[in-house]
Design a protein around this motif. Structure first.
Motif, short mmCIF file in Angstrom:
data_model
loop_
_atom_site.label_atom_id
_atom_site.label_comp_id
_atom_site.label_asym_id
_atom_site.label_seq_id
_atom_site.Cartn_x
_atom_site.Cartn_y
_atom_site.Cartn_z
N SER A 185 35.01 79.57 -18.56
CA SER A 185 33.97 80.00 -17.63
C SER A 185 34.10 81.48 -17.29
O SER A 185 35.20 82.03 -17.17
CB SER A 185 34.04 79.18 -16.34
OG SER A 185 33.76 77.83 -16.58
N THR A 186 32.93 82.12 -17.09
CA THR A 186 32.90 83.55 -16.74
C THR A 186 32.04 83.81 -15.51
O THR A 186 31.75 84.96 -15.20
CB THR A 186 32.35 84.37 -17.92
OG1 THR A 186 31.04 83.89 -18.26
CG2 THR A 186 33.25 84.26 -19.14
N ASP A 187 31.62 82.75 -14.82
CA ASP A 187 30.63 82.91 -13.74
C ASP A 187 31.18 82.69 -12.34
O ASP A 187 30.41 82.56 -11.39
CB ASP A 187 29.48 81.92 -13.97
CG ASP A 187 29.92 80.48 -13.76
OD1 ASP A 187 31.14 80.21 -13.83
OD2 ASP A 187 29.04 79.62 -13.52
N GLY A 188 32.48 82.63 -12.17
CA GLY A 188 33.05 82.37 -10.86
C GLY A 188 33.54 80.94 -10.70
O GLY A 188 34.10 80.59 -9.65
N SER A 189 33.36 80.10 -11.71
CA SER A 189 33.83 78.72 -11.63
C SER A 189 35.34 78.64 -11.42
O SER A 189 35.83 77.77 -10.68
CB SER A 189 33.44 77.95 -12.89
OG SER A 189 32.05 77.81 -13.03
N LEU A 190 36.07 79.53 -12.07
CA LEU A 190 37.53 79.48 -11.96
C LEU A 190 38.00 79.72 -10.53
O LEU A 190 38.92 79.05 -10.05
CB LEU A 190 38.15 80.52 -12.90
CG LEU A 190 38.28 80.10 -14.37
CD1 LEU A 190 38.72 81.28 -15.22
CD2 LEU A 190 39.27 78.96 -14.51
#
Length: 268
Positions: A39-44
């Protein structure tokens, strides 16, 4: 609410919009693991805030392919597999525990499942009826398939408990937020449908294709009230007919690939 001996496992790829509510709904579990696929959208950041552990895994097009792996890594035998766009009915946890404690033959629990389309609950088509999702289970007492739509089934001697349908105690599935997502999600299914159907013993035929498309339109438009649900019902009815068509073509293509490999091996 006390912490319960459940391992909740979620696979995630760019689900920041929905992930927080999903993880919050699983707070009674004593293990929550997010398997992130890049993920690259803030999910982490959200996952690290609410989950007990975040593990990185190679991206797959359908999560069934990694079910056995992630289930085997859980610390508890009772597992909850939830999608990141779903919210679990937290109020059901005490009832689930009572069922497990009082009925040792139960290996799988099926819970009402409510679909949302473009932010609104669906009341028509295949996706808008009374649906259930069986994703609470004891890993020792079920068979887990890696095939698309094969599901999880109890082993011989064990059973599935199904909660009575209640929209207030349903898994809230925020299925589709926009039209491009609808096609992207189902294209992944179409690519895997051929192999899955072939392994179940299905074979392509134009007669079956035409019959299934006719049944799809009949059920979604009439039986599932799509015709009376405005543009949403009609659009999704037509979409399901298209999806049915493409799954049959996927089976046809898979059979063609198998035949080509067979011919090549004979030539060699």
């Amino acid at each position: 609410m006390k912490t319960l001996q459940f391992s909740a496992e979620i696979t995630c790829f760019n689900e920041a919009v929905r992930l927080e509510h999903c993880l919050q709904s699983l707070s009674p579990c004593d293990e929550i693991v997010v398997y992130d696929m890049g993920s690259t959208d803030g999910s982490l950041e959200i996952a690290h805030r609410y989950a007990h552990e975040v593990r990185h895994i190679k991206r797959v097009d359908i999560v069934e392919k990694i079910w056995k792996k992630i289930v085997g890594e859980a610390k508890n035998d009772w597992i909850i597999l939830l999608d990141p766009d779903e919210v679990f009915p937290t109020a059901l946890f005490p009832k689930i525990v009572d069922i497990i404690d009082s009925q040792p033959e139960i290996a799988l629990i099926s819970i009402p499942w409510k679909f949302y389309f473009l932010g609104k609950p669906l009341t028509s088509t295949l996706w808008g009826g009374k649906k259930f999702k069986a994703r609470v289970f004891n890993r020792n007492n079920v068979e887990i398939s890696s095939q698309l739509f094969a599901g999880i089934i109890p082993k011989p001697g064990y059973t599935c408990y199904t909660f009575p349908y209640d929209e207030n105690n349903a898994i809230q599935h925020y299925w589709i937020d926009n039209i491009p997502q609808l096609y992207a999600k189902h294209w992944r299914y179409i690519k895997n449908a051929g192999e899955s159907r072939h392994k179940k013993g299905e074979r392509f035929s134009y007669r079956k294709l035409l019959f299934d498309i006719k049944q799809s339109l009949k059920k979604n438009l009439k039986e599932y009230n799509g015709l009376n649900d405005g543009w949403r019902g009609i659009y999704l009815s037509l979409f399901h007919a298209w999806f049915t068509l493409m799954c049959h073509f996927s089976l046809c293509y898979y059979q063609f690939l198998l035949a080509s490999k067979s011919d090549d091996s004979k030539t060699d």
